[in-house]
Design a protein around this motif. Structure first.
Motif, PDB file in Angstrom:
ATOM      1  N   ILE A 205       0.838  -1.344   0.004  1.00  0.00           N
ATOM      2  CA  ILE A 205       0.094  -0.237  -0.143  1.00  0.00           C
ATOM      3  C   ILE A 205       0.958   1.311  -0.144  1.00  0.00           C
ATOM      4  O   ILE A 205       1.258   1.741   0.997  1.00  0.00           O
ATOM      5  CB  ILE A 205      -0.941  -0.150   1.098  1.00  0.00           C
ATOM      6  N   ASN A 206       1.151   1.838  -1.329  1.00  0.00           N
ATOM      7  CA  ASN A 206       2.180   2.703  -1.352  1.00  0.00           C
ATOM      8  C   ASN A 206       1.659   4.284  -1.118  1.00  0.00           C
ATOM      9  O   ASN A 206       2.306   5.027  -1.002  1.00  0.00           O
ATOM     10  CB  ASN A 206       2.839   2.732  -2.743  1.00  0.00           C
ATOM     11  N   GLY A 207       0.243   4.275  -1.281  1.00  0.00           N
ATOM     12  CA  GLY A 207      -0.223   5.465  -0.869  1.00  0.00           C
ATOM     13  C   GLY A 207      -1.830   5.193  -0.720  1.00  0.00           C
ATOM     14  O   GLY A 207      -2.148   4.298   0.040  1.00  0.00           O
ATOM     15  N   HIS A 208      -2.566   6.437  -0.588  1.00  0.00           N
ATOM     16  CA  HIS A 208      -3.900   6.485  -0.015  1.00  0.00           C
ATOM     17  C   HIS A 208      -4.576   5.246  -0.628  1.00  0.00           C
ATOM     18  O   HIS A 208      -4.524   5.116  -2.100  1.00  0.00           O
ATOM     19  CB  HIS A 208      -4.518   7.680  -0.289  1.00  0.00           C
TER      20      HIS A 208
ATOM     21  N   ALA B 263       2.721   2.214   3.575  1.00  0.00           N
ATOM     22  CA  ALA B 263       3.467   3.276   3.669  1.00  0.00           C
ATOM     23  C   ALA B 263       3.173   4.151   4.848  1.00  0.00           C
ATOM     24  O   ALA B 263       1.911   4.482   4.932  1.00  0.00           O
ATOM     25  CB  ALA B 263       3.747   4.054   2.421  1.00  0.00           C
ATOM     26  N   ASP B 264       4.104   4.770   5.682  1.00  0.00           N
ATOM     27  CA  ASP B 264       3.722   5.633   7.069  1.00  0.00           C
ATOM     28  C   ASP B 264       2.890   6.867   6.454  1.00  0.00           C
ATOM     29  O   ASP B 264       2.316   7.643   7.282  1.00  0.00           O
ATOM     30  CB  ASP B 264       4.883   5.850   7.668  1.00  0.00           C
ATOM     31  N   THR B 265       3.091   7.312   5.106  1.00  0.00           N
ATOM     32  CA  THR B 265       2.397   8.534   4.640  1.00  0.00           C
ATOM     33  C   THR B 265       1.033   8.299   4.290  1.00  0.00           C
ATOM     34  O   THR B 265       0.360   9.319   3.651  1.00  0.00           O
ATOM     35  CB  THR B 265       3.340   9.153   3.642  1.00  0.00           C
ATOM     36  N   ALA B 266       0.697   7.074   4.094  1.00  0.00           N
ATOM     37  CA  ALA B 266      -0.664   6.650   3.571  1.00  0.00           C
ATOM     38  C   ALA B 266      -1.706   6.798   4.594  1.00  0.00           C
ATOM     39  O   ALA B 266      -1.459   6.779   5.617  1.00  0.00           O
ATOM     40  CB  ALA B 266      -0.661   5.470   2.671  1.00  0.00           C
TER      41      ALA B 266
ATOM     42  N   GLY C 109     -17.160   6.673   7.196  1.00  0.00           N
ATOM     43  CA  GLY C 109     -16.076   6.794   6.052  1.00  0.00           C
ATOM     44  C   GLY C 109     -14.904   7.375   6.223  1.00  0.00           C
ATOM     45  O   GLY C 109     -14.153   7.963   5.386  1.00  0.00           O
ATOM     46  N   ASP C 110     -14.574   7.827   7.565  1.00  0.00           N
ATOM     47  CA  ASP C 110     -13.392   8.325   8.115  1.00  0.00           C
ATOM     48  C   ASP C 110     -12.110   7.581   7.561  1.00  0.00           C
ATOM     49  O   ASP C 110     -12.150   6.328   7.469  1.00  0.00           O
ATOM     50  CB  ASP C 110     -13.168   8.612   9.431  1.00  0.00           C
ATOM     51  N   LEU C 111     -11.178   8.245   7.390  1.00  0.00           N
ATOM     52  CA  LEU C 111      -9.839   7.753   7.040  1.00  0.00           C
ATOM     53  C   LEU C 111      -8.897   7.462   8.028  1.00  0.00           C
ATOM     54  O   LEU C 111      -8.891   8.315   8.948  1.00  0.00           O
ATOM     55  CB  LEU C 111      -9.052   8.342   5.571  1.00  0.00           C
ATOM     56  N   LEU C 112      -8.140   6.533   7.946  1.00  0.00           N
ATOM     57  CA  LEU C 112      -7.213   6.139   9.019  1.00  0.00           C
ATOM     58  C   LEU C 112      -5.674   6.425   8.590  1.00  0.00           C
ATOM     59  O   LEU C 112      -5.339   5.983   7.531  1.00  0.00           O
ATOM     60  CB  LEU C 112      -7.245   4.838   9.551  1.00  0.00           C
ATOM     61  N   LYS C 113      -4.911   7.205   9.480  1.00  0.00           N
ATOM     62  CA  LYS C 113      -3.532   7.105   9.277  1.00  0.00           C
ATOM     63  C   LYS C 113      -2.751   5.623   9.361  1.00  0.00           C
ATOM     64  O   LYS C 113      -3.462   4.693  10.075  1.00  0.00           O
ATOM     65  CB  LYS C 113      -2.939   8.135  10.092  1.00  0.00           C
ATOM     66  N   ALA C 114      -1.914   5.570   8.701  1.00  0.00           N
ATOM     67  CA  ALA C 114      -1.269   4.251   8.591  1.00  0.00           C
ATOM     68  C   ALA C 114      -0.949   3.827  10.027  1.00  0.00           C
ATOM     69  O   ALA C 114      -1.242   2.422  10.399  1.00  0.00           O
ATOM     70  CB  ALA C 114       0.131   4.272   7.774  1.00  0.00           C
ATOM     71  N   ALA C 115      -0.405   4.603  11.138  1.00  0.00           N
ATOM     72  CA  ALA C 115       0.107   3.939  12.220  1.00  0.00           C
ATOM     73  C   ALA C 115      -1.197   3.667  12.924  1.00  0.00           C
ATOM     74  O   ALA C 115      -1.056   2.430  13.770  1.00  0.00           O
ATOM     75  CB  ALA C 115       0.846   5.070  13.067  1.00  0.00           C
TER      76      ALA C 115
END
Length: 261
Positions: free
Chosen positions: A107-110, A128-131, A168-174
């Motif tokens: 999972i390289n991005g969103h 990826a920690d930025t996704a 529908g909220d998005l989660l940070k990778a961490a």
């Protein structure tokens, strides 16, 4: 091998097939062509004697932004298109579950909507920690029925799954790693190497043992998918015709928030 126009498929000498969602200019959002190709590719790679492990990733800066907004409008205008989409959506999920070869999500991005579903039906995931990852079907006035309602509760439990599917909220990778949605998080730079290390290890392992272990683990998940997908996709077909869905598509194209009935 099937000729794909919006997927890139490469097989290395170790038997590792890399499937890349390849519409970087559209953040790898799936339209009619990519969706149809996704319904074919895992069956083909399962049959190939040259493939031992599959890596699924995205081209450019995103994994996948989900469904293409212009395609959504086409399905509103002509609901017959959605009938074909339903058949393909079911085949995408079942083909990933039926594939005995390990599928690793890179999972390289969103990864949102269908993108999140594709990522989470992989057997092992690296992010990826930025996704960010999430399933905002409801934000588009649609039922989260392309697999999200099946897989999220199995990974994070019903309470968390309902929170994220209903908002529908998005989660940070961490946060996704913390609650068990994905397996591993690392820097974007380290991501290909981390995935490759595991892929090589699995490709060198006892293939029958690995494949049939996956098949055994997936028995319950396949039964659940069989029970849920038809009903969920039928609900989604109804919401495809709703005023709320049209309002969301129009608002997205106009760069504003939708107002729902």
């Amino acid at each position: 091998m099937v000729s794909y126009s919006q997927l890139s498929v490469e097989i290395d000498p170790n038997g590792i097939a890399t499937v890349m969602l390849n519409r970087p200019d559209r953040l790898n959002a799936a339209g009619a062509v990519m969706h149809a190709e996704l319904s074919l590719v895992f069956r083909e790679l399962e049959r190939s004697p040259d493939v031992r492990v599959i890596i699924l990733t995205g081209a450019g800066k995103a994994f996948s932004a989900g469904g293409d907004i212009e395609w959504m409008q086409e399905m509103i205008d002509d609901p017959r298109i959605f009938e074909r989409t339903i058949r393909e959506a079911k085949e995408i999920i079942l083909s990933m579950l039926d594939c005995e070869k390990p599928i690793i999500g890179q999972i390289n991005g969103h990864a949102t909507g269908l993108g999140a579903t594709l990522a989470l039906f992989c057997d092992i995931t690296f992010m990826a920690d930025t996704a960010k990852i999430g399933d905002p079907h409801v934000a588009m006035g649609l039922v989260a029925a392309d697999g999200g309602a099946v897989i999220w509760p199995q990974l994070v439990g019903y309470a968390r799954a309902k929170e994220y599917l209903l908002t529908g909220d998005l989660l940070k990778a961490a946060d996704a790693e913390r609650i068990g949605l994905v397996n591993h998080v690392c820097s974007l730079e380290a991501l290909p190497g981390e995935v490759s290390t595991l892929a090589v290890r699995l490709a060198a392992g006892a293939q029958k043992a690995i494949r049939w272990t996956k098949a055994t683990v997936n028995i319950g998940l396949k039964q659940l998918a069989d029970q849920m997908l038809d009903a969920g996709l039928a609900y989604e077909a109804v919401t495809n015709l709703s005023r709320d869905h049209q309002a969301a598509v129009t608002a997205f194209r106009e760069g504003r928030k939708p107002v729902f009935e």
